[in-house]
Design a protein around this motif. Structure first.
Motif, PDB file in Angstrom:
ATOM      1  N   ALA A 237       0.805  -1.218   0.166  1.00 29.32           N
ATOM      2  CA  ALA A 237       0.084   0.098  -0.083  1.00 29.32           C
ATOM      3  C   ALA A 237       0.914   1.274  -0.030  1.00 29.32           C
ATOM      4  O   ALA A 237       0.583   2.211  -0.766  1.00 29.32           O
ATOM      5  CB  ALA A 237      -1.135  -0.046   1.206  1.00 29.32           C
ATOM      6  N   ILE A 238       1.883   1.466   0.886  1.00 30.52           N
ATOM      7  CA  ILE A 238       2.959   2.392   0.766  1.00 30.52           C
ATOM      8  C   ILE A 238       3.446   2.677  -0.831  1.00 30.52           C
ATOM      9  O   ILE A 238       3.320   3.746  -1.352  1.00 30.52           O
ATOM     10  CB  ILE A 238       3.877   2.050   1.938  1.00 30.52           C
ATOM     11  CG1 ILE A 238       3.589   2.200   2.975  1.00 30.52           C
ATOM     12  CG2 ILE A 238       5.103   3.261   1.591  1.00 30.52           C
ATOM     13  CD1 ILE A 238       4.513   1.790   4.213  1.00 30.52           C
ATOM     14  N   ASP A 239       3.838   1.489  -1.351  1.00 27.62           N
ATOM     15  CA  ASP A 239       4.418   1.472  -2.579  1.00 27.62           C
ATOM     16  C   ASP A 239       3.395   2.317  -3.743  1.00 27.62           C
ATOM     17  O   ASP A 239       3.656   3.118  -4.621  1.00 27.62           O
ATOM     18  CB  ASP A 239       4.702   0.013  -3.381  1.00 27.62           C
ATOM     19  CG  ASP A 239       5.736   0.187  -4.574  1.00 27.62           C
ATOM     20  OD1 ASP A 239       6.479   1.379  -4.693  1.00 27.62           O
ATOM     21  OD2 ASP A 239       5.598  -0.724  -5.267  1.00 27.62           O
ATOM     22  N   ALA A 240       1.977   1.807  -3.492  1.00 29.90           N
ATOM     23  CA  ALA A 240       1.211   2.069  -4.508  1.00 29.90           C
ATOM     24  C   ALA A 240       0.789   3.752  -4.351  1.00 29.90           C
ATOM     25  O   ALA A 240       0.303   4.337  -5.180  1.00 29.90           O
ATOM     26  CB  ALA A 240      -0.370   1.243  -4.194  1.00 29.90           C
ATOM     27  N   SER A 241       0.876   4.172  -3.170  1.00 29.83           N
ATOM     28  CA  SER A 241       0.397   5.374  -2.795  1.00 29.83           C
ATOM     29  C   SER A 241       1.391   6.486  -3.327  1.00 29.83           C
ATOM     30  O   SER A 241       1.175   7.756  -3.678  1.00 29.83           O
ATOM     31  CB  SER A 241       0.665   5.635  -1.203  1.00 29.83           C
ATOM     32  OG  SER A 241       1.840   5.710  -0.635  1.00 29.83           O
ATOM     33  N   LEU A 246      -1.877  10.079  -9.848  1.00 29.27           N
ATOM     34  CA  LEU A 246      -2.280  10.761  -8.649  1.00 29.27           C
ATOM     35  C   LEU A 246      -3.962  11.098  -9.326  1.00 29.27           C
ATOM     36  O   LEU A 246      -4.140  12.319  -9.742  1.00 29.27           O
ATOM     37  CB  LEU A 246      -1.699  12.092  -8.390  1.00 29.27           C
ATOM     38  CG  LEU A 246      -2.255  12.868  -7.237  1.00 29.27           C
ATOM     39  CD1 LEU A 246      -2.270  12.121  -5.995  1.00 29.27           C
ATOM     40  CD2 LEU A 246      -1.248  14.089  -6.776  1.00 29.27           C
ATOM     41  N   THR A 247      -4.626  10.169  -9.053  1.00 34.63           N
ATOM     42  CA  THR A 247      -6.222  10.465  -9.340  1.00 34.63           C
ATOM     43  C   THR A 247      -6.920  11.055  -7.887  1.00 34.63           C
ATOM     44  O   THR A 247      -6.176  11.181  -6.961  1.00 34.63           O
ATOM     45  CB  THR A 247      -6.830   9.284  -9.696  1.00 34.63           C
ATOM     46  OG1 THR A 247      -6.764   8.200  -8.727  1.00 34.63           O
ATOM     47  CG2 THR A 247      -6.213   8.890 -11.017  1.00 34.63           C
ATOM     48  N   ALA A 248      -8.044  11.460  -8.247  1.00 36.05           N
ATOM     49  CA  ALA A 248      -8.887  12.028  -7.036  1.00 36.05           C
ATOM     50  C   ALA A 248      -9.195  10.926  -6.048  1.00 36.05           C
ATOM     51  O   ALA A 248      -8.789  10.963  -4.788  1.00 36.05           O
ATOM     52  CB  ALA A 248     -10.328  12.523  -7.368  1.00 36.05           C
ATOM     53  N   GLY A 249      -9.278   9.766  -6.486  1.00 32.43           N
ATOM     54  CA  GLY A 249      -9.365   8.624  -5.690  1.00 32.43           C
ATOM     55  C   GLY A 249      -8.078   8.321  -4.750  1.00 32.43           C
ATOM     56  O   GLY A 249      -8.090   8.069  -3.656  1.00 32.43           O
ATOM     57  N   ASN A 254      -4.717   8.243  -0.177  1.00 31.29           N
ATOM     58  CA  ASN A 254      -3.557   8.782   0.528  1.00 31.29           C
ATOM     59  C   ASN A 254      -3.706   9.555   1.725  1.00 31.29           C
ATOM     60  O   ASN A 254      -3.300   9.552   2.524  1.00 31.29           O
ATOM     61  CB  ASN A 254      -2.432   9.717  -0.537  1.00 31.29           C
ATOM     62  CG  ASN A 254      -1.978   8.760  -1.545  1.00 31.29           C
ATOM     63  OD1 ASN A 254      -2.167   7.497  -1.564  1.00 31.29           O
ATOM     64  ND2 ASN A 254      -1.052   9.296  -2.479  1.00 31.29           N
ATOM     65  N   LEU A 255      -4.454  10.478   1.771  1.00 36.37           N
ATOM     66  CA  LEU A 255      -5.111  11.147   2.685  1.00 36.37           C
ATOM     67  C   LEU A 255      -5.531  10.793   3.878  1.00 36.37           C
ATOM     68  O   LEU A 255      -5.091  10.714   5.231  1.00 36.37           O
ATOM     69  CB  LEU A 255      -5.980  12.448   2.349  1.00 36.37           C
ATOM     70  CG  LEU A 255      -6.341  13.402   3.539  1.00 36.37           C
ATOM     71  CD1 LEU A 255      -5.211  14.339   3.895  1.00 36.37           C
ATOM     72  CD2 LEU A 255      -7.461  14.573   3.081  1.00 36.37           C
ATOM     73  N   ILE A 256      -6.400   9.461   3.751  1.00 39.87           N
ATOM     74  CA  ILE A 256      -6.987   8.907   4.827  1.00 39.87           C
ATOM     75  C   ILE A 256      -6.205   8.007   5.516  1.00 39.87           C
ATOM     76  O   ILE A 256      -5.919   7.451   6.560  1.00 39.87           O
ATOM     77  CB  ILE A 256      -8.274   8.452   4.152  1.00 39.87           C
ATOM     78  CG1 ILE A 256      -9.641   9.213   3.783  1.00 39.87           C
ATOM     79  CG2 ILE A 256      -8.891   7.318   5.366  1.00 39.87           C
ATOM     80  CD1 ILE A 256     -10.731   8.696   3.265  1.00 39.87           C
ATOM     81  N   GLY A 257      -5.347   7.110   4.502  1.00 43.71           N
ATOM     82  CA  GLY A 257      -4.337   6.175   4.605  1.00 43.71           C
ATOM     83  C   GLY A 257      -3.325   6.619   5.507  1.00 43.71           C
ATOM     84  O   GLY A 257      -2.608   5.802   6.208  1.00 43.71           O
ATOM     85  N   SER A 258      -2.871   7.818   5.317  1.00 42.43           N
ATOM     86  CA  SER A 258      -1.794   8.327   6.087  1.00 42.43           C
ATOM     87  C   SER A 258      -1.826   8.298   7.610  1.00 42.43           C
ATOM     88  O   SER A 258      -0.839   8.165   8.291  1.00 42.43           O
ATOM     89  CB  SER A 258      -1.526   9.908   5.872  1.00 42.43           C
ATOM     90  OG  SER A 258      -2.672  10.711   6.475  1.00 42.43           O
TER      91      SER A 258
END
Length: 278
Positions: A237-241, A246-249, A254-258
């Protein structure tokens, strides 16, 4: 008017406090506390236009005295040699290492004793590959990759980043711009700002074509173990972030997962067999 003034005063002060706490929490800065400068500016913002009075003069004189005390007595150990304790005098180090009193141009840094071998490897590679250095012999090895570019698995991205072509990818092993290294366990008593050094075996696991040929600076079993670790959901998940478009999704994720990804840590040594935590 009083409420508006109070809000305008409180906002930069609160922002300064939050930013300072964040910088201290993540470990400060490489040298001189540069990351605290925005917080200092925000903290001083409410008083930058205060008129000079007897009271403000007292505060100014007190701040000046404290500045002299801090510069003269509170500075940490300072050395021209990279070491675990204290702060390295980077200008003195690079002046001595390159032979240029004021190394300003990229070409100046090419005169570092270790730079010619790296540049020869970079310019000698034929097609996409992952370049990894053997620290014992200082020899560079090229491993095949399925990615459409050359990756230079270096320790840091500073001087070498000035000298390699722009279409090559430079790996920052010290974690300042490497999401994997930033989430690894730090080196014991590591240099300030360089504690989270991630061995190049992880870049081979992430970018090179498996299986890895034996005889180089990395063992195939270690690369395979690192590949398993990188496939664990939290690390993937870190790699994918950082790798996904960088789409809206992706921005929302990234914001919530941080809030959860920020606390992810994994061992910098991938010892086989590796299993993902439940």
């Amino acid at each position: 008017m009083d409420k508006t003034f109070a809000v305008l005063t409180a906002v930069p002060v609160v922002g300064a406090a939050l930013l300072s706490l964040y910088v201290v929490r993540v470990g400060g800065d490489f040298m001189h506390g540069r990351m605290l400068l925005p917080a200092l500016f925000c903290l001083l913002l409410p008083v930058l236009a205060v008129p000079v009075t007897r009271l403000t003069t007292v505060f100014l004189v007190g701040a000046g005295i404290w500045a002299f005390v801090a510069v003269g007595s509170l500075r940490p150990p300072y050395s021209a040699e990279p070491r675990a304790v204290g702060i390295t005098d980077e200008r003195s180090y690079w002046s001595r290492a390159t032979g240029h009193e004021y190394p300003i141009l990229a070409e100046d840094y090419a005169d570092h004793p270790l730079m010619p071998s790296a540049l020869n490897a970079v310019h000698g590679v034929d097609g996409p590959a992952v370049l990894v250095q053997d620290y014992a012999t200082r020899r560079w090895y090229a491993y095949p990759t399925d990615r459409p570019y050359v990756t230079v698995a270096a320790d840091s991205m500073g001087a070498l980043g000035l000298l390699i072509p722009l279409d090559m990818r430079l790996r920052d092993g010290y974690g300042l711009a490497n999401p994997f290294a930033a989430h690894s366990t730090p080196l014991p008593n590591g240099r300030p700002g360089h504690q989270k050094w991630l061995p190049p075996v992880w870049e081979l696991a992430n970018s090179a074509r498996l299986p890895i040929a034996e005889g180089g600076p990395a063992r195939a079993v270690d690369v395979a173990a690192a590949r398993v670790a990188l496939s664990c959901p939290e690390i993937a998940a870190i790699d994918a972030s950082v790798r996904d478009p960088l789409t809206a999704g992706r921005f929302a994720d990234n914001l919530i997962g941080s809030f959860t990804r920020g606390s992810v840590r994994f061992s910098r040594v991938a010892t086989p067999p590796v299993t993902c935590a439940p």
